[in-house]
Enzyme design. Structure first.
Site, PDB file in Angstrom:
ATOM      1  N   GLU A 260       0.837  -1.212   0.000  1.00  0.00           N
ATOM      2  CA  GLU A 260       0.000   0.000   0.000  1.00  0.00           C
ATOM      3  C   GLU A 260       0.869   1.257   0.000  1.00  0.00           C
ATOM      4  O   GLU A 260       0.518   2.257  -0.618  1.00  0.00           O
ATOM      5  CB  GLU A 260      -0.941  -0.005   1.206  1.00  0.00           C
ATOM      6  CG  GLU A 260      -2.025  -1.071   1.148  1.00  0.00           C
ATOM      7  CD  GLU A 260      -2.913  -0.932  -0.080  1.00  0.00           C
ATOM      8  OE1 GLU A 260      -3.476   0.171  -0.295  1.00  0.00           O
ATOM      9  OE2 GLU A 260      -3.048  -1.913  -0.839  1.00  0.00           O
ATOM     10  N   TRP A 263       1.879   1.651  -3.523  1.00  0.00           N
ATOM     11  CA  TRP A 263       0.792   2.271  -4.308  1.00  0.00           C
ATOM     12  C   TRP A 263       0.884   3.790  -4.204  1.00  0.00           C
ATOM     13  O   TRP A 263       0.725   4.510  -5.194  1.00  0.00           O
ATOM     14  CB  TRP A 263      -0.570   1.817  -3.785  1.00  0.00           C
ATOM     15  CG  TRP A 263      -1.199   0.665  -4.498  1.00  0.00           C
ATOM     16  CD1 TRP A 263      -1.364  -0.596  -4.020  1.00  0.00           C
ATOM     17  CD2 TRP A 263      -1.772   0.657  -5.823  1.00  0.00           C
ATOM     18  NE1 TRP A 263      -2.004  -1.380  -4.952  1.00  0.00           N
ATOM     19  CE2 TRP A 263      -2.270  -0.640  -6.062  1.00  0.00           C
ATOM     20  CE3 TRP A 263      -1.916   1.628  -6.813  1.00  0.00           C
ATOM     21  CZ2 TRP A 263      -2.890  -0.991  -7.263  1.00  0.00           C
ATOM     22  CZ3 TRP A 263      -2.542   1.283  -8.007  1.00  0.00           C
ATOM     23  CH2 TRP A 263      -3.011  -0.008  -8.217  1.00  0.00           C
ATOM     24  N   TRP A 291     -21.613  12.641 -18.617  1.00  0.00           N
ATOM     25  CA  TRP A 291     -22.057  12.459 -17.239  1.00  0.00           C
ATOM     26  C   TRP A 291     -23.458  13.022 -17.058  1.00  0.00           C
ATOM     27  O   TRP A 291     -23.833  14.001 -17.715  1.00  0.00           O
ATOM     28  CB  TRP A 291     -21.099  13.167 -16.285  1.00  0.00           C
ATOM     29  CG  TRP A 291     -19.666  12.733 -16.399  1.00  0.00           C
ATOM     30  CD1 TRP A 291     -18.645  13.409 -17.011  1.00  0.00           C
ATOM     31  CD2 TRP A 291     -19.091  11.524 -15.899  1.00  0.00           C
ATOM     32  NE1 TRP A 291     -17.477  12.689 -16.927  1.00  0.00           N
ATOM     33  CE2 TRP A 291     -17.720  11.531 -16.240  1.00  0.00           C
ATOM     34  CE3 TRP A 291     -19.598  10.423 -15.194  1.00  0.00           C
ATOM     35  CZ2 TRP A 291     -16.847  10.505 -15.911  1.00  0.00           C
ATOM     36  CZ3 TRP A 291     -18.730   9.396 -14.853  1.00  0.00           C
ATOM     37  CH2 TRP A 291     -17.376   9.434 -15.202  1.00  0.00           C
ATOM     38  N   ASN A 326     -10.863   2.200   3.690  1.00  0.00           N
ATOM     39  CA  ASN A 326     -10.348   2.055   2.321  1.00  0.00           C
ATOM     40  C   ASN A 326     -11.291   1.297   1.389  1.00  0.00           C
ATOM     41  O   ASN A 326     -11.516   1.698   0.249  1.00  0.00           O
ATOM     42  CB  ASN A 326      -8.988   1.325   2.340  1.00  0.00           C
ATOM     43  CG  ASN A 326      -7.927   2.117   3.079  1.00  0.00           C
ATOM     44  OD1 ASN A 326      -8.162   3.248   3.500  1.00  0.00           O
ATOM     45  ND2 ASN A 326      -6.763   1.531   3.245  1.00  0.00           N
ATOM     46  N   TRP A 344     -16.347  11.911 -11.846  1.00  0.00           N
ATOM     47  CA  TRP A 344     -15.466  11.532 -10.727  1.00  0.00           C
ATOM     48  C   TRP A 344     -14.803  12.740 -10.079  1.00  0.00           C
ATOM     49  O   TRP A 344     -14.478  12.732  -8.895  1.00  0.00           O
ATOM     50  CB  TRP A 344     -14.410  10.523 -11.185  1.00  0.00           C
ATOM     51  CG  TRP A 344     -13.444  11.039 -12.235  1.00  0.00           C
ATOM     52  CD1 TRP A 344     -13.561  10.916 -13.593  1.00  0.00           C
ATOM     53  CD2 TRP A 344     -12.215  11.747 -12.012  1.00  0.00           C
ATOM     54  NE1 TRP A 344     -12.499  11.517 -14.229  1.00  0.00           N
ATOM     55  CE2 TRP A 344     -11.651  12.034 -13.282  1.00  0.00           C
ATOM     56  CE3 TRP A 344     -11.534  12.178 -10.872  1.00  0.00           C
ATOM     57  CZ2 TRP A 344     -10.441  12.725 -13.442  1.00  0.00           C
ATOM     58  CZ3 TRP A 344     -10.329  12.870 -11.022  1.00  0.00           C
ATOM     59  CH2 TRP A 344      -9.797  13.137 -12.299  1.00  0.00           C
ATOM     60  N   TRP A 367      -9.740   7.717  -7.423  1.00  0.00           N
ATOM     61  CA  TRP A 367     -10.988   8.079  -8.109  1.00  0.00           C
ATOM     62  C   TRP A 367     -10.956   7.675  -9.584  1.00  0.00           C
ATOM     63  O   TRP A 367     -11.949   7.181 -10.122  1.00  0.00           O
ATOM     64  CB  TRP A 367     -11.272   9.576  -7.963  1.00  0.00           C
ATOM     65  CG  TRP A 367     -12.046   9.857  -6.719  1.00  0.00           C
ATOM     66  CD1 TRP A 367     -11.558  10.246  -5.502  1.00  0.00           C
ATOM     67  CD2 TRP A 367     -13.469   9.710  -6.550  1.00  0.00           C
ATOM     68  NE1 TRP A 367     -12.585  10.359  -4.592  1.00  0.00           N
ATOM     69  CE2 TRP A 367     -13.760  10.046  -5.213  1.00  0.00           C
ATOM     70  CE3 TRP A 367     -14.506   9.351  -7.400  1.00  0.00           C
ATOM     71  CZ2 TRP A 367     -15.063  10.013  -4.706  1.00  0.00           C
ATOM     72  CZ3 TRP A 367     -15.806   9.324  -6.903  1.00  0.00           C
ATOM     73  CH2 TRP A 367     -16.064   9.642  -5.572  1.00  0.00           C
TER      74      TRP A 367
END
Length: 437
Positions: A260, A263, A291, A326, A344, A367
């Site tokens: 993580e 990441w 959208w 998370n 988003w 996102w």
């Protein structure tokens, strides 16, 4: 200290600690007494929508704590409330500066600010030196064999591990050189009120994290238990050293928690190489999506009133605490971008406003992953089903009951604002149309 003393300035930003601080360590060994500096940047603070923003209180508390520690060494921190460039005009006038040391910041605003400050200092013959501190690897340190940046996480992670050597995790022994701080009387800190803020009542997580690492892989997806470390806030503002965290995590056989952290570095690298991704899709074709952007539905999502209890629990947790689990972050992001077909970027902005641990690179990356437009994008046809996610990760409804106590009362809890099966088909059609062009 008088104002004729030649000093090295160390400028604190996202590295709010005296221990194991790369730039501070080098400043203290520069040969000049070191004057610590922090600027409450109006450019950043003026953008904040909430005057009790908990992050400002957190930073303020940490600055006070560092100031107390500096006083023990007969030193003090210069704390200024101003736009960064303006602040440097007065600092240059008030002090004889040999050099300015600081640590890298990779966000687009920060790089523009630092370029402007560097140019200003250069005109006065003052060196501006910056160092890597908030990541193990940055910029071009982990690349493909041809020198190009990775755009997929898994091969990046593999290269990260093969690049890692023990010295990358070694702490900077800053404490050994604190006697090289400027000796000065106590300098005052502008009050929160002077800066237009008020003290937040929010609670902040402590810096204990080792209790979750061993079982992290098994527990991290279940929001009703403390299976995550809540270290994001401390990483965001550098109140803990990334070297300490990575070294500790590397000592465990299971590397899920360390992955993580990797990441986080992957997304920082992506933002550095592809700064347009902060407000545009990594995959340009995803900017063609039409959208729906229904403002009433967005309001319901923000307030945790969608009629989907796992989504509502997550949003209420966020609004109440500045934190969201998370797994639930993925669920609510998928719901907004896929079920409601809301851009988003609307969700990213709301998280930026509310999350204590908001970090642009990770937030934008997460996102875009949920919306399907990012690097390691979930395929656009992978749409989280809130009901099946609940059965899998909150089977006893403990998390939901905590944040949505009225769920059991069918008279009080809102009906779903959209039918998931309908929303799924609508999403697939909208994405397919956009990507077919």
């Amino acid at each position: 200290m008088d104002n004729k003393t030649l000093v090295t300035i160390f400028w604190f930003r996202r590295d709010l600690r005296l221990n194991d601080n790369a730039g501070l360590y080098r400043a203290l060994k520069s040969g000049n007494p070191v004057l610590p500096l922090f600027i409450f940047d109006k450019e950043i603070l003026d953008e904040l929508e909430d005057k009790d923003d908990a992050r400002v209180t957190f930073i303020y508390n940490i600055i006070e704590s560092i100031q107390t520690e500096l006083h023990k060494h007969g030193s003090s921190m210069l704390v200024i409330y101003d736009k960064a460039e303006h602040a440097w005009n007065s600092i240059i006038k008030d002090y004889q500066i040999a050099a300015v040391y600081t640590n890298h910041d990779y966000e687009p605003y920060a790089t523009r600010r630092d370029d402007a400050v560097k140019a200003k200092l250069h005109k006065h013959g003052i060196e501006f030196k910056t160092f890597k501190d908030q990541v193990i690897f940055e910029k071009d340190e982990v690349t493909k064999d041809d020198g190009k940046p990775y755009t997929v996480y898994t091969p990046y992670q593999r290269k990260w591990y093969t690049t890692l050597k023990p010295f990358y995790l070694k702490a900077y022994p800053t404490e050994k050189y604190l006697q090289n701080l400027v000796k000065t009387k106590s300098l005052s800190i502008p009050s929160l009120k002077e800066m237009g803020f008020e003290k937040s009542k929010a609670g902040f997580p402590d810096q204990t994290y080792t209790d979750v690492i061993a079982d992290y892989a098994e527990k991290r997806d279940f929001p009703a238990i403390k299976g995550t470390s809540h270290m994001g806030l401390h990483l965001r503002f550098g109140t803990v050293s990334i070297r300490e965290l990575a070294k500790t995590a590397h000592g465990y056989q299971n590397k899920t928690w360390l992955n993580e952290l990797i990441w986080r570095e992957f997304y920082m690298m992506i933002l550095y190489h592809f700064p347009h991704t902060m407000d545009h899709a990594f995959r340009p074709e995803y900017d063609r999506i039409k959208w729906v952007n229904d403002e009433e539905q967005f309001k319901a999502w923000c307030e945790g009133q969608t009629g989907y209890p796992i989504v509502d629990a997550g949003m209420r947790e966020l609004n109440a605490t500045g934190f969201m689990h998370n797994r639930v972050r993925m669920i609510v992001a998928s719901f907004l971008s896929k079920d409601l077909l809301i851009d988003w970027r609307w969700g990213e902005h709301y998280f930026a406003r509310k999350l204590l641990d908001y970090e642009m690179a990770s937030n934008v990356g997460g996102w875009q992953w949920a919306a399907g437009s990012g690097t390691d994008a979930a395929p656009y046809f992978r749409i989280f089903n809130p009901e099946s996610q609940t059965k899998k990760f909150d089977p006893d409804l403990k998390y939901i009951k905590k944040w949505v106590p009225e769920y059991a009362d069918f008279g009080k809890y809102p009906k779903p604002i959209i039918d998931h099966a309908f929303a799924r088909e609508r999403c697939l059609k909208a994405f397919k149309t956009a990507l077919a062009k």
